[in-house]
Design a protein around this motif. Structure first.
Motif, short mmCIF file in Angstrom:
data_model
loop_
_atom_site.label_atom_id
_atom_site.label_comp_id
_atom_site.label_asym_id
_atom_site.label_seq_id
_atom_site.Cartn_x
_atom_site.Cartn_y
_atom_site.Cartn_z
N THR A 428 -2.03 -12.22 5.52
CA THR A 428 -2.38 -13.70 5.74
C THR A 428 -1.34 -14.40 5.29
OG1 THR A 428 -4.78 -12.93 5.63
CG2 THR A 428 -4.47 -15.34 5.44
N ALA A 429 -0.83 -14.09 4.21
CA ALA A 429 0.24 -14.88 3.43
C ALA A 429 1.57 -14.95 4.40
CB ALA A 429 0.54 -14.21 1.98
N THR A 430 1.82 -13.96 5.10
CA THR A 430 2.93 -14.02 5.89
C THR A 430 2.64 -14.67 7.17
OG1 THR A 430 2.29 -11.85 7.18
CG2 THR A 430 3.53 -11.66 5.15
N GLN A 431 1.42 -14.81 7.55
CA GLN A 431 1.15 -15.65 8.90
C GLN A 431 0.92 -16.98 8.57
OE1 GLN A 431 1.54 -14.04 11.73
NE2 GLN A 431 1.76 -12.24 10.19
N ALA A 432 1.06 -17.65 7.39
CA ALA A 432 0.77 -18.85 6.76
C ALA A 432 1.92 -20.07 7.51
CB ALA A 432 0.77 -19.13 5.21
N GLU A 433 1.37 -21.09 7.67
CA GLU A 433 2.31 -22.09 8.40
C GLU A 433 2.93 -23.26 7.22
OE1 GLU A 433 0.54 -23.98 11.45
OE2 GLU A 433 0.42 -22.22 12.90
N LYS A 434 2.08 -22.89 6.16
CA LYS A 434 2.52 -23.97 4.99
C LYS A 434 2.88 -22.96 3.84
CE LYS A 434 0.53 -28.25 6.48
NZ LYS A 434 -0.22 -29.41 6.05
N ALA A 435 3.87 -23.25 3.04
CA ALA A 435 4.07 -22.48 1.80
C ALA A 435 3.09 -22.56 0.82
CB ALA A 435 5.45 -22.77 1.25
N GLY A 436 2.44 -23.69 0.58
CA GLY A 436 1.57 -23.82 -0.44
C GLY A 436 0.20 -22.98 -0.14
N VAL A 437 -0.23 -23.12 1.11
CA VAL A 437 -1.65 -22.21 1.51
C VAL A 437 -1.00 -20.58 1.27
CG1 VAL A 437 -3.10 -21.62 3.30
CG2 VAL A 437 -2.43 -24.07 2.82
N GLY A 438 0.14 -20.47 1.68
CA GLY A 438 0.48 -19.06 1.94
C GLY A 438 0.79 -18.51 0.37
N SER A 439 1.14 -19.29 -0.64
CA SER A 439 1.24 -18.86 -1.95
C SER A 439 0.11 -18.36 -2.63
CB SER A 439 2.21 -19.72 -2.78
OG SER A 439 1.22 -20.97 -2.87
N LEU A 440 -0.95 -19.13 -2.27
CA LEU A 440 -2.33 -18.62 -2.67
C LEU A 440 -2.74 -17.27 -2.18
CD1 LEU A 440 -4.16 -22.11 -2.21
CD2 LEU A 440 -3.27 -20.94 -4.37
N TRP A 441 -2.61 -17.08 -0.95
CA TRP A 441 -2.79 -15.83 -0.29
C TRP A 441 -1.98 -14.85 -0.92
CZ3 TRP A 441 -7.23 -14.79 2.11
CH2 TRP A 441 -7.73 -15.79 2.84
N LEU A 442 -0.72 -14.99 -1.13
CA LEU A 442 0.21 -13.97 -1.69
C LEU A 442 -0.24 -13.75 -3.09
CD1 LEU A 442 2.98 -12.54 -1.69
CD2 LEU A 442 3.96 -14.59 -2.68
N GLY A 443 -0.62 -14.74 -3.93
CA GLY A 443 -1.24 -14.48 -5.27
C GLY A 443 -2.47 -13.44 -5.17
N ALA A 444 -3.11 -13.52 -4.35
CA ALA A 444 -4.50 -12.97 -4.33
C ALA A 444 -4.26 -11.69 -3.88
CB ALA A 444 -5.52 -13.85 -3.33
N GLY A 445 -3.27 -11.45 -2.97
CA GLY A 445 -2.74 -10.09 -2.53
C GLY A 445 -2.24 -9.23 -3.48
N ILE A 446 -1.35 -9.89 -4.23
CA ILE A 446 -0.67 -9.06 -5.47
C ILE A 446 -1.70 -8.55 -6.29
CG2 ILE A 446 0.84 -9.39 -7.36
CD1 ILE A 446 2.59 -11.13 -5.75
N VAL A 447 -2.67 -9.40 -6.85
CA VAL A 447 -3.73 -9.17 -7.55
C VAL A 447 -4.56 -7.98 -7.11
CG1 VAL A 447 -5.58 -9.92 -8.84
CG2 VAL A 447 -3.62 -11.31 -9.01
N LEU A 448 -4.93 -8.14 -6.09
CA LEU A 448 -5.97 -7.15 -5.55
C LEU A 448 -5.27 -5.89 -5.21
CD1 LEU A 448 -7.92 -9.62 -2.91
CD2 LEU A 448 -8.84 -8.55 -5.07
N SER A 449 -4.21 -5.98 -4.65
CA SER A 449 -3.43 -4.66 -4.35
C SER A 449 -2.97 -3.83 -5.43
CB SER A 449 -2.13 -4.85 -3.41
OG SER A 449 -1.35 -5.74 -4.06
N LEU A 450 -2.56 -4.64 -6.61
CA LEU A 450 -2.44 -3.99 -7.76
C LEU A 450 -3.56 -3.17 -8.44
CD1 LEU A 450 -0.36 -3.36 -10.14
CD2 LEU A 450 -1.14 -5.75 -11.17
#
Length: 856
Positions: A428-450
């Motif tokens: 979802t982070a890779t499909q974001a159109e705005k960096a601010g929104v995408g960074s939230l998905w990226l942070g969640a993805g890093i924590v959950l995948s870890l």
């Protein structure tokens, strides 16, 4: 009391096995405590400096912006009459005019810049008697005329300056020379600035352009007059055209300016300490899990003679508490030493910090102890619960009961769910159109995948260890197969040990991908957008002084030279909406030097009469089209009506969002004394003369060492070096987590050797040599390390790829996987495994065969 005695006895009985876990706690707590002591010490240093140098009330121009270097190269100033008005205010004991400028460069007799390289400023000051409040003259005398200059002792010592040496000072008004007449030492720690003193008349003439001007007035209050009252009295005399600050307000402003730098450093280091704590948790969990498994029969006997589950549970937790206390106390002490080491390191970089200012607040040991103890006890909670569940019948069985299959299936299901959720967030982070929104998905993805990889690690260990063993271990014959089986024997233990290494390596891989992608993206953009052969600028953002610009323009072999000036303006669109914007005034040749694509109009037209360009983002937000007229209010000058001749595309990163106009246009509305100097200049060589022009440019600017001449290759290399230096610092900090992970591998192997004492004895009895035994343990360690490396590197590359997609929204669109770095880290992990196994393998090889067979 019985529980405490039992716990203390067990703790002392297994003190060797606890040692590595205690070291992990020590390192993690030391990093936290060291960070807090270091930042508190820096705060103390600056607080003392501000308190010593601040007067009761300070007056400065209202337009002055803290310590920032003004774009014009001249500090904001006012006439001497203001000083007289302040002296006449009620409650003023004394008032002195001051001249202070940071827009200078000081060069020694060898043409070397004597300014700091740490980012601290070079400060030129008009000498007054008040300066003796913060410094003392240790050699020579104060400046008495235009040929005298006094310098601080730190700079003199660093550059070998002595009385009589000649210094050249470069200011926007011109160059001037003076000989060192004296050396001063600060009464408090100088954090690294270079300070030179001239007599007041020389400072006014050479730094401000004429005598009779000052940049500040410092006023002291009469007895019984408060600072606030004095400030009000002065305001009543001078009016609202000036900025007035009490000593406390000036110190607070100074703290805020320093705080941004300190906070970034503090929270970054605490973040890495958090990673080390997370890795340490795995080490502690592994240690107590293995100790509990080895004491299964002992705990079963305790249960058989009446010990309850809660007593056994508490016994293990008390051991963890003792471990936490010992490790945390040692960690707090080590943290103070780490802070001193950091101070020495910063001093080597030019930021002078004195151990006399070493500050250990009561909160530092409190936080260190609390964190270390809580983390250790929490990490030991699951093994403690497992110990409480051991039944009295376990006394009749061998140690190390098999794991619960149902629990393993539940764990696998949870891990798979978390990993899938993390992967979905990353996608979802890779499909974001705005960096601010995408960074939230990226942070969640890093924590959950870890977390998912940590939970599912034991299930993954079977397949990955077998695959790695097929390539790495099978060549070692039966010894290799035994090492493989040992690694597979307890998947939970292998998974936890590998996960500790995985965390640090995942961060390394992620940052390597991000850093390499940033460099590759910037390099591609430079190739695509920058047409100029040479770029001239200062490393610390100082404007290019007129005499350096003149030398640059006279350089032979150049086709053209382009000025580039930043202007602060207020732009009003056709709808009447106003906003503060940055307008670049440049020569028309800038359109050749930096190729900016346009969505409408031609950029060359923006350099026409009364014309400008705007960025596509601004145009879309404000409904601006080519041909519209904008009202531009120049700060320090007049307002202008400028026609939009072009709209530049904001899809690239160079000058993103910048508005352009011609320098001649800006000069119509800005007085000459308010026109900023160029912050960067571009030059184009005549065809076929690039090499000669490059050498000539360097020679022309040799008298001005504050400026660097870069061709495109230099610029790319400098960018690569900057990113590389930042990554090296990050890798250095992550090394702490990797060290803790190595301790985890060592501890796991050491306890595993103890657990398999009888088995090792039997293997030796049937013919396994000491050399083969040591090799078996080393190979087991290697395969566990490679398992952790595969998980970490794979996870990190996934994170880095997702992060790069967000960077693409900011114009950094090239994804580059640094395969040499990834492969080096992977191979290095094998050596980490070998190193971690040295001591456990040596101890196993020294076991007495008969005693090992007879062991319980």
């Amino acid at each position: 009391m019985t529980v405490l005695k039992t716990s203390l006895r067990n703790f002392l009985a297994h003190k060797g096995r606890m040692a590595l876990s205690a070291v992990a706690v020590l390192l993690s707590v030391a990093f936290v405590s060291g960070t807090l002591v270091f930042t508190d010490t820096m705060n103390t240093t600056f607080d003392k400096l501000f308190a010593t140098t601040a007067s009761d009330v300070t007056l400065s121009p209202k337009t002055a912006d803290g310590d920032d270097t003004p774009g014009t190269g001249r500090p904001e100033s006012f006439p001497a009459s203001v000083v007289e008005r302040v002296r006449k205010a009620e409650g003023v004991k004394d008032a002195q005019g001051a001249v202070v400028s940071q827009s200078v460069t000081v060069v020694d007799g060898h043409g070397e810049n004597v300014g700091p390289t740490s980012g601290a400023p070079t400060i030129a000051v008009g000498w007054r008697a008040d300066e003796l409040r913060s410094v003392e003259i240790t050699s020579g005398h104060e400046p008495r005329g235009p040929t005298d200059v006094m310098v601080d002792g730190g700079t003199a010592g660093k550059h070998g300056l002595k009385i009589g040496d000649e210094l050249r000072t470069i200011a926007v008004t011109g160059d001037f020379t003076a000989k060192v007449s004296g050396i001063v030492d600060f009464k408090v720690t100088n954090p690294g600035a270079t300070v030179v003193y001239f007599d007041t008349a020389t400072a006014q003439r050479e730094l401000l352009g004429e005598e009779g001007l000052f940049t500040q007035v410092t006023a002291d209050a009469q007895s019984g007059v408060t600072h606030e009252r004095l400030k009000r009295n002065i305001a009543a005399v001078v009016g609202s055209d000036y900025k007035l600050q009490t000593a406390a307000e000036a110190a607070d402003e100074g703290r805020k300016e320093v705080a941004s730098f300190l906070d970034v450093m503090k929270y970054a280091m605490l973040g890495f300490a958090g990673v080390a704590f997370l890795v340490g948790i795995f080490l502690i969990v592994n240690t107590f899990s293995m100790l509990v498994a080895q004491r299964t029969r002992e705990i079963g006997l305790m249960r058989a003679i009446g010990a309850g589950r809660e007593q056994v549970n508490r016994s293990v937790l008390v051991e963890a508490l003792l471990l936490g206390i010992v490790g945390s106390v040692a960690g707090v002490a080590a943290g103070v030493g780490l802070a001193v080491g950091l101070m020495e390191f910063m001093s080597s970089l030019g930021m002078e910090l004195s151990t006399q200012d070493l500050t250990v607040a009561w909160t530092t040991p409190a936080v260190g102890l609390l964190l270390g103890i809580v983390v250790t006890v929490v990490a030991a909670y699951i093994p403690a619960r497992r110990a409480g569940k051991i039944s009295p019948m376990a006394a009749l069985r061998d140690a190390g009961t098999p794991a619960d299959g149902a629990a393993g299936r539940v764990r696998g299901g949870i891990g798979l769910l978390l990993t899938t959720a993390g992967a979905a967030c990353l996608w979802t982070a890779t499909q974001a159109e705005k960096a601010g929104v995408g960074s939230l998905w990226l942070g969640a993805g890093i924590v959950l995948s870890l977390v998912g990889f940590i939970v599912i690690g034991p299930l993954l260990s079977g397949g990955i260890v077998r695959a790695v063993s097929l390539v790495v271990l099978r060549v070692f014959g039966p010894v290799g197969r035994m090492a493989e089986r040992n690694a597979l024997r307890n998947p939970r233990r292998t998974g936890a040990t590998g996960a500790a290494l995985m965390i640090g390596l995942a961060l390394v891989a992620c940052l390597s991908v991000v850093g390499s992608s940033m460099v590759a993206s910037a390099t591609e953009e430079l190739d695509r957008s920058v047409g100029a052969d040479f770029i001239v600028q200062s490393a610390n953002g100082q404007p290019i002084v007129p005499q350096a610009q003149a030398a640059l323009e006279k350089t032979p072999g150049l086709d053209h030279v382009t000025e580039y000036k930043w202007l602060a303006v207020k732009v009003t669109d056709p709808r009447g909406t106003s906003a503060e914007e940055e307008l670049v005034a440049a020569d028309p040749t800038y359109a050749q030097d930096v190729r900016r694509a346009t969505t409408s109009g031609r950029l060359a037209d923006a350099y026409g009469t009364a014309a400008m360009s705007v960025g596509s983002d601004y145009a879309a937000e404000h409904g601006v089209r080519v041909g519209d007229e904008l009202t531009v209010a120049f700060t320090g000058g007049r307002s202008a009506k400028l026609r939009v001749a072009a709209i530049t595309s904001d899809t690239n990163n160079i000058d993103r969002g910048v508005m352009y106009t011609n320098i001649t246009t800006a000069a119509r509305y800005l007085p000459a004394e308010r026109m900023p100097q160029s912050v960067v200049m571009f030059a184009e060589a005549r065809d076929g003369e690039e090499t000669e022009a490059y050498a000539a440019l360097k020679k022309s600017l040799q008298p001005y060492p504050q400026y660097q001449v870069s061709n495109q290759a230099d610029y790319k290399q400098a960018l690569k070096d900057q990113v590389g230096q930042l990554l090296n610092i990050v890798y250095g900090l992550l090394a702490l987590a990797i060290i803790v992970a190595i301790l985890g591998v060592v501890n796991t192997l050491a306890l595993s050797v103890v657990e398999r004492t009888r088995e090792i004895g039997l293997l030796r009895a049937v013919g396994l040599s000491r050399r083969q035994l040591r090799r078996m343990i080393r190979l087991e360690s290697v395969v566990i390390a490679l398992f952790g490396a595969l998980l970490g590197l794979g996870l990190g590359m996934g994170w880095g790829t997702a992060a790069q997609k967000l960077l693409a929204l900011e114009g950094l669109g090239v994804l580059e996987i640094p395969w040499p770095t990834i492969l080096t880290v992977f191979v290095g992990s094998a050596f980490v495994g070998l190193f971690a196994a040295l001591v456990p393998a040596f101890r196993a090889g020294r076991m007495n065969v008969l005693n090992a067979i007879a062991a319980e």
